[in-house]
Design a protein around this motif. Structure first.
Motif, short mmCIF file in Angstrom:
data_model
loop_
_atom_site.label_atom_id
_atom_site.label_comp_id
_atom_site.label_asym_id
_atom_site.label_seq_id
_atom_site.Cartn_x
_atom_site.Cartn_y
_atom_site.Cartn_z
N UNK A 292 0.84 -1.20 0.00
CA UNK A 292 0.00 0.00 0.00
C UNK A 292 0.87 1.25 0.00
N UNK A 293 0.46 2.29 -0.72
CA UNK A 293 1.27 3.51 -0.78
C UNK A 293 1.34 4.21 0.57
N UNK A 294 2.48 4.85 0.83
CA UNK A 294 2.66 5.59 2.07
C UNK A 294 2.11 7.00 1.96
N UNK A 295 2.19 7.77 3.06
CA UNK A 295 1.60 9.12 3.09
C UNK A 295 2.12 10.06 2.01
N UNK A 296 3.43 10.04 1.72
CA UNK A 296 3.96 10.97 0.73
C UNK A 296 3.57 10.57 -0.68
N UNK A 297 3.50 9.28 -0.94
CA UNK A 297 3.05 8.81 -2.25
C UNK A 297 1.59 9.20 -2.46
N UNK A 298 0.76 9.06 -1.42
CA UNK A 298 -0.65 9.44 -1.52
C UNK A 298 -0.79 10.95 -1.76
N UNK A 299 -0.01 11.74 -1.03
CA UNK A 299 -0.07 13.20 -1.23
C UNK A 299 0.40 13.57 -2.63
N UNK A 300 1.41 12.87 -3.12
CA UNK A 300 1.88 13.14 -4.48
C UNK A 300 0.81 12.79 -5.50
N UNK A 301 0.07 11.71 -5.26
CA UNK A 301 -1.02 11.33 -6.17
C UNK A 301 -2.11 12.39 -6.18
N UNK A 302 -2.38 12.98 -5.01
CA UNK A 302 -3.36 14.07 -4.94
C UNK A 302 -2.85 15.28 -5.73
N UNK A 303 -1.58 15.63 -5.51
CA UNK A 303 -1.01 16.77 -6.23
C UNK A 303 -0.99 16.52 -7.73
N UNK A 304 -0.81 15.26 -8.15
CA UNK A 304 -0.81 14.93 -9.57
C UNK A 304 -2.18 15.19 -10.19
N UNK A 305 -3.24 14.94 -9.43
CA UNK A 305 -4.60 15.21 -9.94
C UNK A 305 -4.75 16.69 -10.28
N UNK A 306 -4.21 17.55 -9.44
CA UNK A 306 -4.28 18.99 -9.71
C UNK A 306 -3.36 19.35 -10.88
N UNK A 307 -2.15 18.81 -10.86
CA UNK A 307 -1.14 19.22 -11.84
C UNK A 307 -1.49 18.80 -13.26
N UNK A 308 -2.23 17.72 -13.40
CA UNK A 308 -2.54 17.20 -14.74
C UNK A 308 -3.90 17.65 -15.26
N UNK A 321 -10.88 13.11 -3.29
CA UNK A 321 -11.56 12.79 -2.03
C UNK A 321 -11.24 11.37 -1.58
N UNK A 322 -11.20 10.44 -2.52
CA UNK A 322 -10.86 9.06 -2.19
C UNK A 322 -9.43 8.95 -1.67
N UNK A 323 -8.51 9.64 -2.33
CA UNK A 323 -7.11 9.60 -1.91
C UNK A 323 -6.94 10.21 -0.52
N UNK A 324 -7.68 11.29 -0.23
CA UNK A 324 -7.61 11.87 1.11
C UNK A 324 -8.17 10.90 2.15
N UNK A 325 -9.18 10.11 1.76
CA UNK A 325 -9.69 9.09 2.67
C UNK A 325 -8.63 8.05 2.99
N UNK A 326 -7.88 7.64 1.97
CA UNK A 326 -6.79 6.68 2.18
C UNK A 326 -5.69 7.31 3.04
N UNK A 327 -5.41 8.58 2.79
CA UNK A 327 -4.38 9.27 3.56
C UNK A 327 -4.79 9.39 5.02
N UNK A 328 -6.08 9.69 5.25
CA UNK A 328 -6.57 9.81 6.62
C UNK A 328 -6.45 8.49 7.37
N UNK A 329 -6.64 7.38 6.67
CA UNK A 329 -6.49 6.06 7.29
C UNK A 329 -5.03 5.73 7.55
N UNK A 330 -4.16 6.18 6.65
CA UNK A 330 -2.72 5.85 6.74
C UNK A 330 -2.01 6.76 7.72
N UNK A 331 -2.37 8.04 7.74
CA UNK A 331 -1.72 9.03 8.61
C UNK A 331 -2.78 9.97 9.16
#
Length: 419
Positions: A292-308, A321-331
């Motif tokens: 499973x991806x770690x907190x920084x990978x999840x945050x990078x995936x969120x930033x990628x959604x904005x950047x692309x 929103x889904x990625x933030x849910x995963x991040x909230x569970x992970x960290x």
């Protein structure tokens, strides 16, 4: 245009150059506390000489040279003292010196990186490691660090004092560790770099919203770490996150330095080269991640959604929103939950998001966090509850310590009647 006064120039230069000076001197004296003191001595010398002689052409180099001269003087005094001790103890039995360690091919000739790993020594608590490194490497003041931690200023000040004392008493080496020791410090190192970048990306205090030098230092260190630790997915995740965030820098402020909100940014000013670098780093993170991806990978995936997303409307808010849910569970973090609520508001509407935000009202960490009433004010405004929104924006402005953010929030409060 009038030349800056020497004291004003010194304040600016010292803010930008002190981390490099401390790191460079620490390599000589092998003690970060003493290195900071010698750097402060150089500052005092500048305060005495610059008003009289003028600001030097290369003020950063002047500070470094002055601090290093003081370091050399200190080393010579130590050597003289050691020689005197040797004369006194000439007839005492002596032990053979330990053999020199072979050079390691992974050694990094980067004083700033050595400083990060040194101040992230396991002898310090996690909070103390981060606070001290932000102070020495990032050049942040105690109030700024407290803001980054969402912690009281006296608490952070005590952490810094105790951390420097611990490093001195335990004779912690100024080095980049290897093997298990490096892995043990990596989490703190990543968090330090992350917080330094965030302080440059949205300064907690002062007149400027952006402090590009901090962003550049953090991004450079993240890239160095990526090259150093190619099999660590979180290292690549952090590098990707910072590349994506840095890509928006040029569009985040207007000609007058005022903040420009994400939805209003001119995306043609986003740096596509940095976005491409971010995508590459994120791909490396996914490739090297065994689970499973770690907190920084999840945050990078969120930033990628904005950047692309080529427009604000094209942003994939349900995925965010889904990625933030995963991040909230992970960290788990109140700030992560607040960000998730923003994404939910864009994906599902302001009403369900307001329910999520109101559930966070009792969180102590958000009590003085200006973005909490700011987010709530935005949701209330979208629901047509203008008077309540104005109150929230006014409260947010009263809590903001950065002048640019305070102006933005004050303007938003005024504009609630016409929005």
């Amino acid at each position: 245009m009038a030349e800056p006064r020497p004291t004003e120039a010194l304040e600016t230069v010292f803010r930008l150059e002190s981390p490099r000076v401390i790191a460079g001197v620490a390599r000589l004296v092998r003690d970060v506390g003493i290195a900071e003191e010698l750097t402060q001595d150089a500052l005092v010398a500048a305060l005495e000489q610059w008003p009289r002689d003028g600001v030097p052409d290369n003020p950063g180099a002047w500070l470094m040279a002055t601090a290093r001269r003081r370091a050399v003087d200190l080393i010579r005094r130590r050597e003289n003292y050691a020689r005197k001790l040797a004369e006194v103890g000439r007839d005492l039995p002596t032990a053979a010196p330990p053999p020199e360690e072979p050079a390691d091919p992974e050694d990094i000739d980067d004083d700033l990186l050595r400083l990060v790993f040194t101040t992230c020594h396991p002898a310090l608590s996690a909070e103390a490691r981060i606070a001290l490194t932000l102070r020495l490497l990032g050049g942040l003041t105690t109030p700024e660090i407290a803001r980054a931690f969402l912690a009281p200023e006296p608490t952070v000040a005590q952490r810094i004092v105790r951390a420097k004392r611990t490093l001195a008493t335990k004779n912690v080496a100024f080095e980049v560790p290897y093997g298990p020791d490096r892995a043990a410090r990596l989490g703190s190192v990543l968090e330090v770099i992350y917080l330094i970048f965030n302080e440059g990306y949205a300064a907690t205090a002062g007149d400027d919203w952006l402090r590009p030098a901090l962003c550049e230092d953090a991004l450079r260190l993240a890239r160095v770490l990526s090259a150093l630790m190619p099999k660590e997915p979180e290292v690549h995740g952090l590098a990707a996150l910072l590349e994506f965030q840095a890509s928006r820098t040029a569009a985040r402020t207007g000609p007058d330095g005022a903040p420009v909100l994400l939805k209003d940014q001119n995306r043609r000013r986003w740096n596509r080269m940095l976005i491409t670098r971010g995508i590459t780093a994120l791909d490396r993170a996914h490739t090297t991640s065994p689970g499973a991806p770690g907190p920084y990978v999840l945050q990078a995936a969120i930033a990628a959604c904005h950047a692309t997303a080529y427009t604000y409307e094209e942003t994939d808010w349900p995925r965010i929103a889904t990625l933030y849910g995963l991040l909230a569970a992970r960290a788990p973090s109140p700030v992560v939950e607040l960000n998730r609520a923003v994404a939910v508001s864009m994906a599902e509407g302001p009403a369900p998001a307001l329910t999520l935000v109101d559930a966070l009202a009792a969180e102590a960490a958000l009590r003085d966090y200006h973005l909490f009433p700011s987010v709530r004010g935005d949701l209330l405004l979208r629901l047509g509850r203008r008077a309540e929104a104005r109150t929230e924006f006014e409260r947010a402005a009263s809590l903001a310590r950065n002048e640019r953010e305070r102006e933005l929030l004050t303007r938003r409060a005024r504009e609630t009647d016409t929005a």
